[in-house]
Enzyme design. Structure first.
Site, PDB file in Angstrom:
ATOM      1  N   ASP A 195       0.837  -1.196   0.000  1.00  0.00           N
ATOM      2  CA  ASP A 195       0.000   0.000   0.000  1.00  0.00           C
ATOM      3  C   ASP A 195       0.876   1.252   0.000  1.00  0.00           C
ATOM      4  O   ASP A 195       2.005   1.218   0.517  1.00  0.00           O
ATOM      5  CB  ASP A 195      -0.895   0.032   1.246  1.00  0.00           C
ATOM      6  N   TYR A 221       6.390  -8.550   8.565  1.00  0.00           N
ATOM      7  CA  TYR A 221       6.066  -7.124   8.653  1.00  0.00           C
ATOM      8  C   TYR A 221       6.299  -6.603  10.068  1.00  0.00           C
ATOM      9  O   TYR A 221       6.149  -7.343  11.047  1.00  0.00           O
ATOM     10  CB  TYR A 221       4.588  -6.886   8.311  1.00  0.00           C
ATOM     11  N   ASP A 226      -6.576   1.680   8.003  1.00  0.00           N
ATOM     12  CA  ASP A 226      -5.315   2.383   8.240  1.00  0.00           C
ATOM     13  C   ASP A 226      -5.607   3.883   8.299  1.00  0.00           C
ATOM     14  O   ASP A 226      -6.751   4.314   8.081  1.00  0.00           O
ATOM     15  CB  ASP A 226      -4.255   2.048   7.177  1.00  0.00           C
ATOM     16  N   ARG A 279      -3.682  -5.043   7.561  1.00  0.00           N
ATOM     17  CA  ARG A 279      -4.744  -4.117   7.946  1.00  0.00           C
ATOM     18  C   ARG A 279      -5.938  -4.858   8.546  1.00  0.00           C
ATOM     19  O   ARG A 279      -6.565  -4.396   9.508  1.00  0.00           O
ATOM     20  CB  ARG A 279      -5.191  -3.294   6.737  1.00  0.00           C
TER      21      ARG A 279
END
Length: 282
Positions: A38, A66, A80, A171
């Site tokens: 993203d 991550y 987000d 997310r």
């Protein structure tokens, strides 16, 4: 030019922006990536070039790691901080509550992607429909969360290290965790630090990449496939494989780096004791 470059993507830049820049530097049309990040996210983006684009599906299938920073007490439309805030509260949770919810998240084997995602529905990306307030029902998909480590928790900021399978939306993990805690949660920062065997430490910032130095950062197709076992084909069978004639082999089924004697030839697999070439690199 065939191979891959590991890019440390900066915030605010789309994955397509990176691909476009590399196309310009290489003057090649055959450039792609092995997993979208993203615009909000930073970190490792593997850019494949030339014949290596045929390996995208195999590289994309690798596990990812991550580092995610979550804000507790906030819910947004996109899960987000780029989305619209739809709920806000004071998070009355402690570290034990978080540990318990994290363990529940780890045990989940399926996940519903966020409405604001690049998944295509009847030829349109889900986020394009969501922006038009068109409700889409995305199906749950199988995922695997190998580990979630709590790195820090201060007031309303929770920092996690997440090791997961391909196709996992961090997310959605943030949103689900917020629901479990009863206060909501959304992604503040997200950074991909590993994809398969490739780590962020070996990447280069896009701004540092030039026409002159891109070859210095190029990973060859042979090295991209380093994790796969070697299959050495005897000289008398080379011509058969080149002509697509079935060649039998006693090795176990699976994917292999194929060598003609000591020279790297390509990528292939053994299925039902037969060698099948997927991609030639010579």
């Amino acid at each position: 030019m065939d191979g891959a470059v590991l890019i440390d993507k900066e915030k605010g830049v789309s994955s397509f922006d990176v691909v476009r820049k590399v196309k310009k530097l290489t003057n090649l049309k055959s450039v792609g990536h092995t997993g979208t990040l993203d615009p909000l996210a930073t970190g490792l983006l593997t850019i494949v070039i030339g014949k290596a684009t045929s390996l995208s599906d195999y590289l994309m299938a690798k596990d990812k790691v991550y580092i995610a920073s979550l804000i507790l007490g906030i819910k947004t439309t996109t899960y987000d901080m780029e989305g619209e805030i739809i709920a806000k509260t004071i998070p009355l949770v402690n570290i034990e509550d978080i540990k318990k919810s994290v363990e529940e998240i780890k045990a989940i084997g399926t996940q519903k992607p966020p409405a604001y995602s690049a998944i295509k529905i009847d030829g349109k990306k889900a986020y394009e429909l969501a922006r038009k307030n068109i409700i889409v029902d995305l199906k749950e998909r199988e995922i695997k969360i190998f580990s979630i480590d709590i790195l820090s928790f201060t007031h309303d900021i929770l920092k996690l290290r997440i090791h997961c399978s391909k196709g996992t939306y961090i997310r959605s993990i943030a949103n689900d965790l917020g629901e479990m805690l009863g206060c909501g949660a959304t992604i503040q920062d997200l950074r991909r630090v590993q994809s398969g065997n490739f780590c962020i430490e070996n990447s280069v910032e896009l701004s540092q990449l030039t026409e002159e130095n891109i070859y210095d950062h190029l990973i060859s197709p042979e090295d991209l496939l380093r994790e796969y076992e070697i299959l050495k084909v005897p000289a008398e069978l080379n011509k058969k494989i080149l002509n697509g004639i079935p060649v039998f082999c006693d090795l176990k089924d699976g994917y292999y780096r194929i060598y003609f004697e000591n020279s790297f030839f390509g990528f292939g697999k053994i299925a039902d004791k037969k060698i099948k070439v997927i991609k030639k690199f010579v």
